[in-house]
Design a protein around this motif. Structure first.
Motif, short mmCIF file in Angstrom:
data_model
loop_
_atom_site.label_atom_id
_atom_site.label_comp_id
_atom_site.label_asym_id
_atom_site.label_seq_id
_atom_site.Cartn_x
_atom_site.Cartn_y
_atom_site.Cartn_z
N ASN A 34 3.81 -7.37 -6.35
CA ASN A 34 3.22 -6.51 -5.32
C ASN A 34 3.41 -5.02 -5.56
N PHE A 35 4.42 -4.65 -6.35
CA PHE A 35 4.80 -3.25 -6.50
C PHE A 35 4.51 -2.74 -7.92
N LYS A 36 4.45 -1.43 -8.02
CA LYS A 36 4.25 -0.77 -9.31
C LYS A 36 5.50 0.04 -9.64
N LYS A 37 5.99 -0.08 -10.85
CA LYS A 37 7.18 0.67 -11.23
C LYS A 37 6.82 2.12 -11.51
N LEU A 89 -1.84 6.40 13.32
CA LEU A 89 -2.20 5.48 12.25
C LEU A 89 -2.27 6.24 10.92
N LYS A 90 -1.49 5.78 9.97
CA LYS A 90 -1.45 6.44 8.66
C LYS A 90 -1.30 5.38 7.56
N TYR A 91 -1.55 5.81 6.32
CA TYR A 91 -1.20 4.96 5.19
C TYR A 91 0.33 4.95 5.08
N PHE A 92 0.86 4.21 4.15
CA PHE A 92 2.32 4.14 4.05
C PHE A 92 2.76 3.78 2.64
N ILE A 93 4.04 4.01 2.37
CA ILE A 93 4.61 3.77 1.03
C ILE A 93 5.84 2.88 1.18
N CYS A 94 5.86 1.78 0.44
CA CYS A 94 7.03 0.89 0.41
C CYS A 94 7.79 1.10 -0.90
N GLU A 95 9.05 0.77 -0.87
CA GLU A 95 9.93 0.96 -2.03
C GLU A 95 10.78 -0.29 -2.22
N ALA A 96 11.11 -0.59 -3.46
CA ALA A 96 12.00 -1.73 -3.76
C ALA A 96 12.72 -1.47 -5.07
N THR A 97 13.87 -2.11 -5.23
CA THR A 97 14.60 -2.05 -6.49
C THR A 97 14.91 -3.48 -6.93
N TYR A 147 7.22 0.72 -6.28
CA TYR A 147 6.56 1.20 -5.07
C TYR A 147 5.28 0.42 -4.80
N TYR A 148 5.01 0.26 -3.51
CA TYR A 148 3.72 -0.25 -3.06
C TYR A 148 3.11 0.85 -2.21
N ILE A 149 1.96 1.34 -2.59
CA ILE A 149 1.31 2.44 -1.88
C ILE A 149 0.03 1.92 -1.24
N LYS A 201 5.59 -4.36 7.51
CA LYS A 201 4.77 -4.76 6.36
C LYS A 201 5.54 -4.60 5.06
N CYS A 202 6.28 -3.52 4.93
CA CYS A 202 7.09 -3.32 3.73
C CYS A 202 8.15 -4.41 3.60
N GLN A 203 8.76 -4.80 4.71
CA GLN A 203 9.75 -5.89 4.67
C GLN A 203 9.09 -7.19 4.24
N GLU A 204 7.88 -7.42 4.74
CA GLU A 204 7.15 -8.63 4.38
C GLU A 204 6.85 -8.69 2.88
N LEU A 205 6.59 -7.53 2.29
CA LEU A 205 6.27 -7.47 0.86
C LEU A 205 7.51 -7.55 -0.03
N GLY A 206 8.69 -7.50 0.57
CA GLY A 206 9.92 -7.61 -0.20
C GLY A 206 10.63 -6.29 -0.43
N GLY A 207 10.21 -5.24 0.25
CA GLY A 207 10.86 -3.93 0.09
C GLY A 207 11.16 -3.32 1.43
#
Length: 298
Positions: A174-177, A289-297, A183-185, A199-205
């Motif tokens: 789901n994410f791009k390094k 309402l905005k776009y959003f950025i997720c993060e994961a390691t 990150y998921y943008i 939504k970020c938690q659902e995606l794993g970040g």
């Protein structure tokens, strides 16, 4: 003379045998068992928990406190886990867990886990799930009760577990390094801050928290010019103090635009926007309402 020697030998053997038996029977000093959980967490059932019995918090404050301990609000999977935790709680007190129903945008209106971003596997039968802005609590009666998220309650944290191989593969999918992180943008669907959080938690970040100029620059390459993106920082707990809810950090990195943060309106959150002059942070309404950025390691 021979009898005297035999008597002496017999007495000696008796003394030695007595000492041996005393040593065998004497209680041996055992080292104090070390906690398998570490820190302030305690093993309860098959998981590690921290139970806050003194300082009450609003639900979001409890979430932040658990994150600062490298944990999250407790995610209860079944009645047995609820029973195990309930035995450790104070009588006549209510404790926040990770369940909440704060998304009311017409798209989703349901009870969700702040840990997984999904509907929970277990909900106690006496819970009133029709209450608006619901953040359920648990108690010594092994029950879940409805409560408002803005009420002050005690809470239960659960220690984060090491990511499984399946979870790592989900992040890679789901994410791009970008740099050292993934990150998921989201550049298509607009969401409120709390919806983006789940939504970020659902995606794993979790919602992103840029830590320096380099990380912000790396993210900027993927953003649309002029669009704003929700990130993790918010001052909902205390006006003007911007905290990272997902990481539990206070000393955060900022790249404020001119005139920001604008503290002339309510406690809200932070969004970033890419402009011709660079990428900057803005104090924005959490309900916009905005776009959003997720993060994961990994």
């Amino acid at each position: 003379m021979g009898y005297g020697i035999l008597i002496i030998l017999a007495v000696g053997l008796t003394v030695c045998l007595g000492r041996y038996l005393w040593v065998r029977q004497a209680p041996q000093h055992q080292p104090e068992p070390t906690s398998i959980c570490g820190g302030q967490f305690k093993a309860i059932g098959s998981k590690c928990y921290y139970i806050e019995n003194d300082k009450e918090q609003k639900w979001l404050g409890a979430l932040y406190h658990c994150s600062s301990m490298d944990g999250h609000l407790a995610s209860i999977k079944n009645q047995q886990e609820l029973d195990d935790i309930s035995k450790e709680l104070r009588p006549n007190k209510e404790y926040f867990i990770d369940l909440n129903d704060q998304i009311n945008d017409g798209d989703r209106d349901e009870l969700l886990s702040a840990t997984t971003g999904l509907a929970p596997n277990f909900v106690h039968q006496n819970l009133n799930i029709n209450k608006i802005l619901l953040c359920p609590t648990i108690n010594t009666l092994s029950q879940m009760k409805d409560a408002f998220c803005t009420e002050n309650m005690l809470f239960v944290c659960e220690k984060k577990e090491i990511a499984t191989q399946e979870q790592k593969e989900k992040i890679e999918q789901n994410f791009k390094k970008i740099g050292d992180k993934y990150y998921y943008i989201e550049n298509k669907k607009l969401r409120k801050w709390i919806d983006a959080f789940h939504k970020c938690q659902e995606l794993g970040g979790h919602l992103a928290t840029p830590r320096n100029d380099l990380e912000l620059l790396g993210i900027s390459e993927e953003l649309h010019n002029g669009a704003q993106y929700h990130i993790d920082l918010t001052d909902q707990l205390e006006r003007g103090e911007f905290l990272s809810i997902s990481s539990g950090l206070k000393d955060n990195y900022f790249a404020w635009a001119d005139g920001e943060p604008n503290l002339n309106f309510a406690k809200d959150s932070v969004a970033i926007e890419k402009t011709e002059m660079g990428t900057f942070m803005y104090h924005v309404d959490i309900n916009e309402l905005k776009y959003f950025i997720c993060e994961a390691t990994i």
